[in-house]
Design an enzyme around this catalytic site. Structure first.
Site, mmCIF file in Angstrom:
data_model
loop_
_atom_site.group_PDB
_atom_site.id
_atom_site.type_symbol
_atom_site.label_atom_id
_atom_site.label_comp_id
_atom_site.label_asym_id
_atom_site.label_seq_id
_atom_site.Cartn_x
_atom_site.Cartn_y
_atom_site.Cartn_z
ATOM 1 N N ASN A 135 0.863 -1.185 0.000
ATOM 2 C CA ASN A 135 0.000 0.000 0.000
ATOM 3 C C ASN A 135 0.901 1.237 0.000
ATOM 4 O O ASN A 135 1.503 1.566 1.019
ATOM 5 C CB ASN A 135 -0.891 -0.031 1.254
ATOM 6 C CG ASN A 135 -1.705 1.238 1.411
ATOM 7 O OD1 ASN A 135 -1.804 2.057 0.488
ATOM 8 N ND2 ASN A 135 -2.292 1.416 2.583
ATOM 9 N N LYS A 159 0.053 4.262 -0.307
ATOM 10 C CA LYS A 159 -0.620 5.446 0.267
ATOM 11 C C LYS A 159 -0.419 6.656 -0.638
ATOM 12 O O LYS A 159 -0.334 6.500 -1.853
ATOM 13 C CB LYS A 159 -0.118 5.704 1.692
ATOM 14 C CG LYS A 159 -0.121 4.439 2.550
ATOM 15 C CD LYS A 159 0.123 4.694 4.001
ATOM 16 C CE LYS A 159 0.208 3.369 4.732
ATOM 17 N NZ LYS A 159 0.250 3.501 6.167
ATOM 18 N N HIS A 181 -9.271 0.691 5.362
ATOM 19 C CA HIS A 181 -7.963 0.985 5.958
ATOM 20 C C HIS A 181 -8.148 1.957 7.127
ATOM 21 O O HIS A 181 -8.986 2.861 7.071
ATOM 22 C CB HIS A 181 -7.021 1.580 4.903
ATOM 23 C CG HIS A 181 -5.608 1.631 5.380
ATOM 24 N ND1 HIS A 181 -5.141 2.610 6.220
ATOM 25 C CD2 HIS A 181 -4.558 0.787 5.172
ATOM 26 C CE1 HIS A 181 -3.868 2.376 6.505
ATOM 27 N NE2 HIS A 181 -3.487 1.278 5.880
ATOM 28 N N GLU A 202 -6.536 4.426 8.087
ATOM 29 C CA GLU A 202 -6.381 5.864 7.773
ATOM 30 C C GLU A 202 -7.652 6.409 7.127
ATOM 31 O O GLU A 202 -8.013 7.576 7.338
ATOM 32 C CB GLU A 202 -5.149 6.067 6.869
ATOM 33 C CG GLU A 202 -3.862 5.872 7.667
ATOM 34 C CD GLU A 202 -2.677 5.380 6.853
ATOM 35 O OE1 GLU A 202 -2.711 5.445 5.606
ATOM 36 O OE2 GLU A 202 -1.709 4.902 7.469
ATOM 37 N N GLY A 239 2.597 2.024 10.751
ATOM 38 C CA GLY A 239 3.495 3.164 10.596
ATOM 39 C C GLY A 239 4.221 3.557 11.867
ATOM 40 O O GLY A 239 4.805 4.632 11.951
ATOM 41 N N SER A 285 3.786 -2.316 10.276
ATOM 42 C CA SER A 285 5.244 -2.296 10.407
ATOM 43 C C SER A 285 5.891 -3.631 10.040
ATOM 44 O O SER A 285 6.897 -4.022 10.646
ATOM 45 C CB SER A 285 5.657 -1.841 11.811
ATOM 46 O OG SER A 285 5.170 -0.526 12.052
HETATM 47 C C1 PEP Z 1 -0.593 -0.040 6.155
HETATM 48 O O1 PEP Z 1 -0.751 1.163 6.081
HETATM 49 O O2 PEP Z 1 -1.446 -0.819 5.689
HETATM 50 C C2 PEP Z 1 0.609 -0.523 6.806
HETATM 51 C C3 PEP Z 1 0.648 -1.772 7.163
HETATM 52 O O3 PEP Z 1 1.610 0.390 7.008
HETATM 53 P P1 PEP Z 1 3.081 0.112 7.644
HETATM 54 O O4 PEP Z 1 3.577 -1.161 7.028
HETATM 55 O O5 PEP Z 1 3.884 1.291 7.255
HETATM 56 O O6 PEP Z 1 2.879 -0.027 9.100
#
Ligand code: PEP
Length: 259
Positions: free
Chosen positions: A10, A12, A98, A100, A176, A216
Protein backbone atom coordinates in the site's frame (compact mmCIF):
# COMPACT_ATOMS: atom_id res chain seq x y z
CA UNK A 1 -7.20 -26.41 -2.17
CA UNK A 2 -4.47 -24.36 -0.54
CA UNK A 3 -4.96 -20.75 0.37
CA UNK A 4 -3.61 -17.97 -1.78
CA UNK A 5 -0.44 -16.45 -0.38
CA UNK A 6 -0.14 -12.71 -0.90
CA UNK A 7 2.12 -9.77 -0.21
CA UNK A 8 0.46 -6.44 -0.97
CA UNK A 9 2.08 -3.01 -0.97
CA UNK A 10 0.00 0.00 0.00
CA UNK A 11 1.89 3.02 -1.28
CA UNK A 12 -0.62 5.45 0.27
CA UNK A 13 -0.16 9.07 -0.94
CA UNK A 14 3.51 8.64 -1.88
CA UNK A 15 5.57 8.88 -5.08
CA UNK A 16 5.22 11.17 -8.09
CA UNK A 17 4.63 9.71 -11.54
CA UNK A 18 8.25 8.95 -12.41
CA UNK A 19 8.99 7.56 -8.96
CA UNK A 20 5.90 5.37 -9.06
CA UNK A 21 6.74 3.95 -12.48
CA UNK A 22 10.32 3.29 -11.41
CA UNK A 23 9.20 1.47 -8.26
CA UNK A 24 6.61 -0.58 -10.15
CA UNK A 25 9.11 -1.54 -12.79
CA UNK A 26 11.71 -2.57 -10.18
CA UNK A 27 9.17 -4.74 -8.38
CA UNK A 28 7.93 -6.33 -11.62
CA UNK A 29 11.47 -7.05 -12.85
CA UNK A 30 12.39 -8.70 -9.56
CA UNK A 31 9.04 -10.50 -9.33
CA UNK A 32 9.96 -12.36 -12.53
CA UNK A 33 12.64 -14.14 -10.54
CA UNK A 34 10.17 -15.45 -7.97
CA UNK A 35 8.26 -18.72 -8.37
CA UNK A 36 4.91 -16.96 -8.71
CA UNK A 37 3.39 -18.84 -5.80
CA UNK A 38 3.02 -15.59 -3.84
CA UNK A 39 0.55 -13.16 -5.38
CA UNK A 40 2.10 -9.68 -5.39
CA UNK A 41 -0.32 -6.77 -5.17
CA UNK A 42 0.62 -3.16 -5.82
CA UNK A 43 -1.68 -0.42 -4.55
CA UNK A 44 -0.30 2.83 -5.98
CA UNK A 45 -2.04 6.21 -5.81
CA UNK A 46 -5.05 6.30 -8.13
CA UNK A 47 -3.57 8.47 -10.96
CA UNK A 48 -0.99 5.73 -11.62
CA UNK A 49 -3.28 2.69 -11.44
CA UNK A 50 -3.94 2.28 -15.14
CA UNK A 51 -0.32 2.52 -16.27
CA UNK A 52 0.96 0.23 -13.54
CA UNK A 53 -1.77 -2.29 -14.27
CA UNK A 54 -0.70 -2.31 -17.93
CA UNK A 55 2.93 -2.79 -16.91
CA UNK A 56 2.09 -5.82 -14.78
CA UNK A 57 -0.48 -7.56 -16.95
CA UNK A 58 1.91 -10.13 -18.46
CA UNK A 59 2.72 -11.54 -15.04
CA UNK A 60 -0.42 -13.30 -13.85
CA UNK A 61 0.67 -13.22 -10.22
CA UNK A 62 1.26 -9.45 -10.05
CA UNK A 63 -2.03 -7.62 -9.49
CA UNK A 64 -3.01 -4.03 -8.91
CA UNK A 65 -5.35 -2.68 -6.23
CA UNK A 66 -6.98 0.68 -5.69
CA UNK A 67 -6.59 2.12 -2.20
CA UNK A 68 -10.21 3.26 -2.02
CA UNK A 69 -13.37 3.89 -4.00
CA UNK A 70 -16.78 5.53 -3.63
CA UNK A 71 -19.86 3.40 -3.03
CA UNK A 72 -21.97 4.99 -5.77
CA UNK A 73 -21.56 3.83 -9.36
CA UNK A 74 -21.42 7.34 -10.82
CA UNK A 75 -22.83 10.81 -10.31
CA UNK A 76 -22.09 14.22 -8.86
CA UNK A 77 -19.33 13.21 -6.42
CA UNK A 78 -16.46 15.47 -7.41
CA UNK A 79 -13.06 13.92 -6.91
CA UNK A 80 -14.32 10.39 -6.33
CA UNK A 81 -13.73 7.12 -8.19
CA UNK A 82 -16.30 4.35 -8.46
CA UNK A 83 -15.78 0.60 -8.26
CA UNK A 84 -17.26 0.37 -11.76
CA UNK A 85 -14.50 2.66 -13.08
CA UNK A 86 -11.86 0.50 -11.41
CA UNK A 87 -13.46 -2.59 -12.88
CA UNK A 88 -13.32 -1.02 -16.35
CA UNK A 89 -9.54 -0.68 -15.83
CA UNK A 90 -9.33 -4.43 -15.07
CA UNK A 91 -7.91 -3.93 -11.61
CA UNK A 92 -7.98 -6.92 -9.30
CA UNK A 93 -8.77 -5.48 -5.86
CA UNK A 94 -9.89 -2.48 -3.86
CA UNK A 95 -8.64 -1.90 -0.32
CA UNK A 96 -11.62 -1.12 1.91
CA UNK A 97 -11.58 -0.06 5.54
CA UNK A 98 -7.96 0.98 5.96
CA UNK A 99 -7.56 2.61 9.38
CA UNK A 100 -6.38 5.86 7.77
CA UNK A 101 -9.63 6.03 5.78
CA UNK A 102 -11.57 5.31 8.96
CA UNK A 103 -9.66 7.99 10.89
CA UNK A 104 -9.26 10.84 8.39
CA UNK A 105 -12.21 10.35 6.01
CA UNK A 106 -14.98 9.16 8.31
CA UNK A 107 -15.25 5.75 6.69
CA UNK A 108 -17.50 4.31 9.37
CA UNK A 109 -19.38 1.01 9.40
CA UNK A 110 -22.26 2.24 7.27
CA UNK A 111 -19.98 3.78 4.60
CA UNK A 112 -17.74 0.71 4.58
CA UNK A 113 -20.62 -1.66 4.25
CA UNK A 114 -21.82 0.28 1.17
CA UNK A 115 -18.29 0.27 -0.27
CA UNK A 116 -17.99 -3.47 0.28
CA UNK A 117 -21.30 -3.99 -1.53
CA UNK A 118 -20.23 -1.74 -4.42
CA UNK A 119 -16.85 -3.45 -4.87
CA UNK A 120 -18.37 -6.93 -4.74
CA UNK A 121 -21.10 -5.80 -7.13
CA UNK A 122 -18.48 -4.65 -9.61
CA UNK A 123 -16.89 -8.08 -9.40
CA UNK A 124 -13.62 -6.89 -7.92
CA UNK A 125 -11.75 -8.51 -5.05
CA UNK A 126 -11.83 -6.78 -1.68
CA UNK A 127 -8.88 -6.39 0.67
CA UNK A 128 -10.80 -5.61 3.84
CA UNK A 129 -8.79 -4.05 6.68
CA UNK A 130 -9.67 -4.44 10.32
CA UNK A 131 -7.79 -3.96 13.56
CA UNK A 132 -8.04 -2.48 17.01
CA UNK A 133 -6.56 0.69 18.51
CA UNK A 134 -4.10 0.47 21.39
CA UNK A 135 -6.54 1.17 24.22
CA UNK A 136 -8.81 -1.61 23.01
CA UNK A 137 -5.92 -4.07 22.99
CA UNK A 138 -4.80 -2.91 26.43
CA UNK A 139 -8.30 -3.56 27.74
CA UNK A 140 -8.24 -7.00 26.15
CA UNK A 141 -11.24 -6.23 23.93
CA UNK A 142 -9.43 -6.70 20.63
CA UNK A 143 -11.29 -9.80 19.51
CA UNK A 144 -14.77 -8.41 20.04
CA UNK A 145 -13.70 -5.11 18.42
CA UNK A 146 -12.52 -6.87 15.25
CA UNK A 147 -15.55 -9.16 15.26
CA UNK A 148 -17.81 -6.09 15.25
CA UNK A 149 -15.84 -4.51 12.39
CA UNK A 150 -16.28 -7.64 10.31
CA UNK A 151 -19.91 -8.26 11.12
CA UNK A 152 -20.95 -4.63 10.64
CA UNK A 153 -19.19 -3.99 7.33
CA UNK A 154 -18.25 -7.26 5.67
CA UNK A 155 -20.65 -10.00 6.64
CA UNK A 156 -23.46 -8.56 4.56
CA UNK A 157 -21.76 -10.26 1.59
CA UNK A 158 -23.11 -13.52 0.23
CA UNK A 159 -21.01 -16.67 0.57
CA UNK A 160 -20.17 -16.45 -3.12
CA UNK A 161 -18.99 -12.84 -2.75
CA UNK A 162 -17.03 -13.69 0.37
CA UNK A 163 -14.81 -15.96 -1.73
CA UNK A 164 -13.34 -12.79 -3.29
CA UNK A 165 -12.38 -11.25 0.02
CA UNK A 166 -8.90 -11.03 1.51
CA UNK A 167 -8.90 -9.89 5.14
CA UNK A 168 -6.01 -7.74 6.38
CA UNK A 169 -5.60 -7.67 10.15
CA UNK A 170 -3.87 -4.39 10.88
CA UNK A 171 -3.70 -3.40 14.54
CA UNK A 172 -3.87 0.40 14.47
CA UNK A 173 -1.08 0.69 17.05
CA UNK A 174 1.29 -1.12 14.68
CA UNK A 175 0.62 0.87 11.49
CA UNK A 176 3.49 3.16 10.60
CA UNK A 177 4.79 3.07 14.17
CA UNK A 178 7.63 0.58 13.87
CA UNK A 179 5.81 -1.49 16.52
CA UNK A 180 4.84 -4.90 15.15
CA UNK A 181 2.39 -7.36 16.66
CA UNK A 182 4.26 -10.37 17.94
CA UNK A 183 3.90 -13.52 15.84
CA UNK A 184 1.75 -14.94 18.68
CA UNK A 185 -0.56 -11.89 18.71
CA UNK A 186 -0.91 -12.06 14.93
CA UNK A 187 -1.59 -15.81 14.91
CA UNK A 188 -4.14 -15.54 17.71
CA UNK A 189 -6.12 -12.84 15.89
CA UNK A 190 -5.85 -14.49 12.47
CA UNK A 191 -7.15 -17.78 13.90
CA UNK A 192 -9.98 -15.88 15.58
CA UNK A 193 -10.89 -14.13 12.30
CA UNK A 194 -10.89 -17.48 10.50
CA UNK A 195 -13.14 -18.91 13.20
CA UNK A 196 -15.74 -16.17 12.90
CA UNK A 197 -15.70 -16.40 9.09
CA UNK A 198 -16.29 -20.13 9.49
CA UNK A 199 -19.22 -19.53 11.85
CA UNK A 200 -20.74 -16.91 9.57
CA UNK A 201 -20.17 -18.74 6.27
CA UNK A 202 -18.52 -22.16 6.27
CA UNK A 203 -15.29 -23.84 7.23
CA UNK A 204 -14.46 -24.17 3.54
CA UNK A 205 -14.76 -20.43 2.93
CA UNK A 206 -12.80 -19.70 6.10
CA UNK A 207 -10.02 -22.15 5.25
CA UNK A 208 -9.66 -20.69 1.77
CA UNK A 209 -9.71 -17.07 2.93
CA UNK A 210 -6.37 -15.31 2.68
CA UNK A 211 -5.67 -13.36 5.88
CA UNK A 212 -2.84 -10.84 5.77
CA UNK A 213 -1.02 -9.18 8.63
CA UNK A 214 -0.32 -5.44 8.39
CA UNK A 215 1.54 -3.10 10.71
CA UNK A 216 5.24 -2.30 10.41
CA UNK A 217 5.97 -5.54 8.57
CA UNK A 218 9.55 -5.45 7.30
CA UNK A 219 12.30 -7.80 6.08
CA UNK A 220 13.45 -8.43 9.66
CA UNK A 221 10.11 -9.56 11.10
CA UNK A 222 8.27 -10.99 8.07
CA UNK A 223 9.49 -14.60 8.28
CA UNK A 224 8.53 -14.96 11.95
CA UNK A 225 5.04 -13.62 11.20
CA UNK A 226 4.60 -15.83 8.12
CA UNK A 227 5.70 -18.93 10.01
CA UNK A 228 2.29 -18.97 11.70
CA UNK A 229 -0.37 -21.22 10.29
CA UNK A 230 -3.01 -18.54 9.81
CA UNK A 231 -0.79 -15.71 8.54
CA UNK A 232 -0.97 -15.98 4.76
CA UNK A 233 1.00 -12.90 3.88
CA UNK A 234 1.19 -9.18 4.57
CA UNK A 235 -0.23 -5.81 3.69
CA UNK A 236 2.84 -3.61 3.75
CA UNK A 237 2.98 0.18 3.96
CA UNK A 238 6.36 1.84 4.51
CA UNK A 239 8.53 -1.08 3.41
CA UNK A 240 6.62 -1.40 0.11
CA UNK A 241 8.06 1.95 -0.99
CA UNK A 242 11.49 0.33 -1.36
CA UNK A 243 11.64 -2.45 -3.92
CA UNK A 244 14.49 -4.27 -2.17
CA UNK A 245 12.62 -4.38 1.16
CA UNK A 246 9.35 -5.33 -0.48
CA UNK A 247 11.02 -8.16 -2.39
CA UNK A 248 12.68 -9.44 0.76
CA UNK A 249 9.24 -9.68 2.38
CA UNK A 250 7.92 -11.53 -0.69
CA UNK A 251 10.89 -13.89 -0.52
CA UNK A 252 10.22 -14.52 3.17
CA UNK A 253 6.70 -15.67 2.21
CA UNK A 254 7.95 -17.72 -0.78
CA UNK A 255 10.28 -19.90 1.22
CA UNK A 256 7.72 -21.01 3.79
CA UNK A 257 5.37 -23.90 3.08
CA UNK A 258 2.04 -23.49 1.31
CA UNK A 259 -0.95 -24.15 3.57
C1 PEP B 1 -0.59 -0.04 6.16
O1 PEP B 1 -0.75 1.16 6.08
O2 PEP B 1 -1.45 -0.82 5.69
C2 PEP B 1 0.61 -0.52 6.81
C3 PEP B 1 0.65 -1.77 7.16
O3 PEP B 1 1.61 0.39 7.01
P1 PEP B 1 3.08 0.11 7.64
O4 PEP B 1 3.58 -1.16 7.03
O5 PEP B 1 3.88 1.29 7.25
O6 PEP B 1 2.88 -0.03 9.10
Amino acid sequence: MSRKLMVAGNWKMNKNLMEALTLASQVITRAKKTSGKVEIVLAPPSPFLHTINSMSKDLGFVKVAAQNCHYEQNGAFTGEISAEMLKSMNLAYVIVGHSERRKYFNDDHSVLSKKVTAVAGAGLGIIFCCGEPLDVRENNNHQSFVQTQLSDSLFNLSAEEMKNVVVAYEPVWAIGTGKTATPEQAQEMHAFIRKIISEQYSSEIANNCTILYGGSCNPANAAALFANHDVDGALVGGASLHSDQFLQIINAREFLPVR
